[in-house]
Design an enzyme around this catalytic site. Structure first.
Site, mmCIF file in Angstrom:
data_model
loop_
_atom_site.group_PDB
_atom_site.id
_atom_site.type_symbol
_atom_site.label_atom_id
_atom_site.label_comp_id
_atom_site.label_asym_id
_atom_site.label_seq_id
_atom_site.Cartn_x
_atom_site.Cartn_y
_atom_site.Cartn_z
ATOM 1 N N MET A 26 3.450 12.126 1.627
ATOM 2 C CA MET A 26 2.487 13.150 2.035
ATOM 3 C C MET A 26 1.701 12.654 3.257
ATOM 4 O O MET A 26 0.613 13.153 3.552
ATOM 5 C CB MET A 26 1.537 13.477 0.885
ATOM 6 C CG MET A 26 2.264 14.076 -0.307
ATOM 7 S SD MET A 26 1.234 15.156 -1.288
ATOM 8 C CE MET A 26 0.032 14.011 -1.880
ATOM 9 N N LEU A 29 -0.030 7.385 6.157
ATOM 10 C CA LEU A 29 0.830 6.271 5.753
ATOM 11 C C LEU A 29 0.087 4.945 5.686
ATOM 12 O O LEU A 29 -0.798 4.670 6.496
ATOM 13 C CB LEU A 29 2.013 6.167 6.721
ATOM 14 C CG LEU A 29 2.875 7.436 6.801
ATOM 15 C CD1 LEU A 29 3.973 7.270 7.848
ATOM 16 C CD2 LEU A 29 3.475 7.794 5.451
ATOM 17 N N HIS A 30 0.491 4.136 4.696
ATOM 18 C CA HIS A 30 -0.130 2.817 4.497
ATOM 19 C C HIS A 30 0.958 1.814 4.122
ATOM 20 O O HIS A 30 2.158 2.162 4.122
ATOM 21 C CB HIS A 30 -1.217 2.914 3.423
ATOM 22 C CG HIS A 30 -0.755 3.589 2.160
ATOM 23 N ND1 HIS A 30 0.189 3.042 1.324
ATOM 24 C CD2 HIS A 30 -1.081 4.796 1.616
ATOM 25 C CE1 HIS A 30 0.402 3.849 0.306
ATOM 26 N NE2 HIS A 30 -0.352 4.930 0.456
ATOM 27 N N HIS A 33 3.725 2.839 1.614
ATOM 28 C CA HIS A 33 4.808 3.628 2.213
ATOM 29 C C HIS A 33 5.741 2.724 3.025
ATOM 30 O O HIS A 33 6.957 2.885 2.993
ATOM 31 C CB HIS A 33 4.237 4.702 3.151
ATOM 32 C CG HIS A 33 3.365 5.728 2.481
ATOM 33 N ND1 HIS A 33 2.039 5.868 2.784
ATOM 34 C CD2 HIS A 33 3.632 6.660 1.529
ATOM 35 C CE1 HIS A 33 1.520 6.865 2.066
ATOM 36 N NE2 HIS A 33 2.469 7.356 1.287
ATOM 37 N N GLN A 57 1.078 21.194 -5.350
ATOM 38 C CA GLN A 57 0.849 20.114 -6.321
ATOM 39 C C GLN A 57 -0.625 19.722 -6.439
ATOM 40 O O GLN A 57 -0.975 18.817 -7.182
ATOM 41 C CB GLN A 57 1.718 18.902 -6.014
ATOM 42 C CG GLN A 57 1.322 18.113 -4.790
ATOM 43 C CD GLN A 57 2.329 17.012 -4.513
ATOM 44 O OE1 GLN A 57 3.462 17.278 -4.150
ATOM 45 N NE2 GLN A 57 1.923 15.771 -4.683
ATOM 46 N N LYS A 145 3.895 2.946 -8.367
ATOM 47 C CA LYS A 145 2.469 3.293 -8.368
ATOM 48 C C LYS A 145 2.250 4.659 -9.034
ATOM 49 O O LYS A 145 1.300 4.865 -9.764
ATOM 50 C CB LYS A 145 1.987 3.277 -6.912
ATOM 51 C CG LYS A 145 0.832 4.162 -6.570
ATOM 52 C CD LYS A 145 -0.474 3.467 -6.816
ATOM 53 C CE LYS A 145 -1.674 4.184 -6.307
ATOM 54 N NZ LYS A 145 -1.675 5.616 -6.346
ATOM 55 N N ASP A 146 3.160 5.610 -8.716
ATOM 56 C CA ASP A 146 3.080 6.948 -9.318
ATOM 57 C C ASP A 146 4.132 7.010 -10.419
ATOM 58 O O ASP A 146 5.150 7.697 -10.300
ATOM 59 C CB ASP A 146 3.307 8.012 -8.247
ATOM 60 C CG ASP A 146 2.229 7.953 -7.186
ATOM 61 O OD1 ASP A 146 1.153 8.494 -7.411
ATOM 62 O OD2 ASP A 146 2.457 7.311 -6.133
ATOM 63 N N SER A 181 -3.317 6.768 0.037
ATOM 64 C CA SER A 181 -3.877 7.575 1.135
ATOM 65 C C SER A 181 -5.308 7.977 0.798
ATOM 66 O O SER A 181 -6.156 8.105 1.674
ATOM 67 C CB SER A 181 -3.027 8.824 1.352
ATOM 68 O OG SER A 181 -1.692 8.447 1.582
HETATM 69 P P1 AMP Z 1 2.395 9.825 -1.365
HETATM 70 O O1 AMP Z 1 2.390 9.904 0.124
HETATM 71 O O2 AMP Z 1 1.110 9.382 -1.959
HETATM 72 O O3 AMP Z 1 2.962 11.069 -2.003
HETATM 73 O O4 AMP Z 1 3.416 8.661 -1.738
HETATM 74 C C1 AMP Z 1 4.734 8.648 -1.258
HETATM 75 C C2 AMP Z 1 5.497 7.571 -1.983
HETATM 76 O O5 AMP Z 1 4.870 6.307 -1.757
HETATM 77 C C3 AMP Z 1 5.541 7.774 -3.496
HETATM 78 O O6 AMP Z 1 6.837 7.466 -3.976
HETATM 79 C C4 AMP Z 1 4.507 6.783 -3.991
HETATM 80 O O7 AMP Z 1 4.728 6.341 -5.306
HETATM 81 C C5 AMP Z 1 4.669 5.652 -2.994
HETATM 82 N N1 AMP Z 1 3.455 4.813 -2.938
HETATM 83 C C6 AMP Z 1 2.170 5.238 -2.825
HETATM 84 N N2 AMP Z 1 1.311 4.180 -2.847
HETATM 85 C C7 AMP Z 1 2.079 3.074 -2.983
HETATM 86 C C8 AMP Z 1 1.779 1.678 -3.066
HETATM 87 N N3 AMP Z 1 0.537 1.204 -3.017
HETATM 88 N N4 AMP Z 1 2.811 0.806 -3.201
HETATM 89 C C9 AMP Z 1 4.103 1.272 -3.244
HETATM 90 N N5 AMP Z 1 4.442 2.574 -3.170
HETATM 91 C C10 AMP Z 1 3.449 3.467 -3.041
#
Ligand code: AMP
Length: 269
Positions: A26, A29-30, A33, A57, A145-146, A181
């Site tokens: 989403m 980015l960190h 990601h 969502q 994480k999720d 994020s």
């Molecule tokens: P999001 O942008 O939050 O929807 O996350 C995208 C993907 O990055 C999902 O598969 C998350 O589980 C993964 N993700 C988010 N935070 C972390 C983290 N700290 N370490 C590893 N993967 C992550």
């Protein structure tokens, strides 16, 4: 790096028969990601990242509006990472096919985030359904994480798509707080508070590993967190294979959702 905003162009220019790694995000980015992207680059010939803040969502509109959106910065990071393809779908295109968007989940699975964020995973699965219909990737990289999301997506795509899921470990900062994020919405002080909660959860995790029957200590720590003014939405121990409450010290996982200054964070150990 090729950036696509329409499904048509993506379909014309990407060879989905190749070994493609898909990293759905989403944006904002960190380092979490980044680790997914690194895993994809290691395993696959091409890596495709999607950036889509999926409105369906978010169970609260204000949360969707507040969610960090920093696309030009994200693209800079992805360019530096030498990602092959970025797909930034338009909301209209994703929601065009209404039939594919109606996904329901089992009542048995309506626990933790599914219980407290009504409609959240239905929204996540609907978008994954749409995206995998377009992006016929060999592998999809998701974060532990999720965990509940990973669990439900795995279940959902099992007999539906050929894409294999690669689960990637949680990346944390030096204070053990998982990158998210949503951390961008927190002050320095809030981040310290959040990392204190996480340290306590890790402590509980280690306690259970040694001795499964210590509910009093767990309750004490729960109270300590609540008494420091932090709202815990849920703190649960479950079986990591089927998310039931039948667990032992070899197969348990501990899950938390909590609020710091109205920002909702989740984590697990
Ligand atoms: P999001 O942008 O939050 O929807 O996350 C995208 C993907 O990055 C999902 O598969 C998350 O589980 C993964 N993700 C988010 N935070 C972390 C983290 N700290 N370490 C590893 N993967 C992550």
């Amino acid at each position: 790096m090729k950036i696509f905003k329409s499904i048509n162009k993506l379909n014309k220019q990407v060879n989905f028969k190749a070994n493609i790694g898909f990293v759905p995000t989403m944006g904002a980015l960190h380092k979490g990601h980044m680790s997914l992207i690194d895993s994809s680059k290691k395993k696959c010939n091409k890596t495709l990242v999607t950036i889509f803040v999926n409105p369906s969502q978010f169970n609260k509109k204000s949360d969707y509006i507040k969610y960090p959106k920093i696309l030009s910065n994200d693209l800079k990071i992805l360019r530096k990472k030498k990602v092959d393809y970025v797909f930034i779908p338009q909301i209209n295109e994703i929601y065009k096919n209404k039939k594919n968007m109606k996904i329901s989940i089992n009542s048995k699975d309506k626990i933790m985030c599914a219980k407290f964020r009504k409609g959240h995973f239905e929204g996540v699965l609907a978008v994954i359904n749409q995206l995998l219909g377009i992006i016929r990737a060999k592998y999809m990289f998701l974060g532990i994480k999720d965990y509940q999301q990973l669990y439900l997506i795995r279940k959902f795509i099992k007999n539906k798509f050929d894409t294999k899921i690669i689960a990637c470990k949680t990346i944390r900062d030096k204070n053990h707080l998982a990158y998210s994020s949503r951390n961008l919405l927190l002050s320095k002080n809030d981040l310290i508070k959040a990392s204190k909660v996480i340290k306590k959860i890790k402590f509980i995790y280690n306690k259970i590993k040694k001795n499964i029957n210590n509910s009093k200590e767990i309750n004490d720590i729960k109270n300590q967190i609540s008494n420091s003014g932090i709202k815990i939405e849920y703190l649960q121990i479950r079986n990591k294979y089927n998310l039931s409450k039948k667990y032992n010290k070899y197969n348990f996982k501990i899950f938390i959702a909590f609020y710091i200054n109205k920002v909702r964070l989740i984590d697990n150990f």
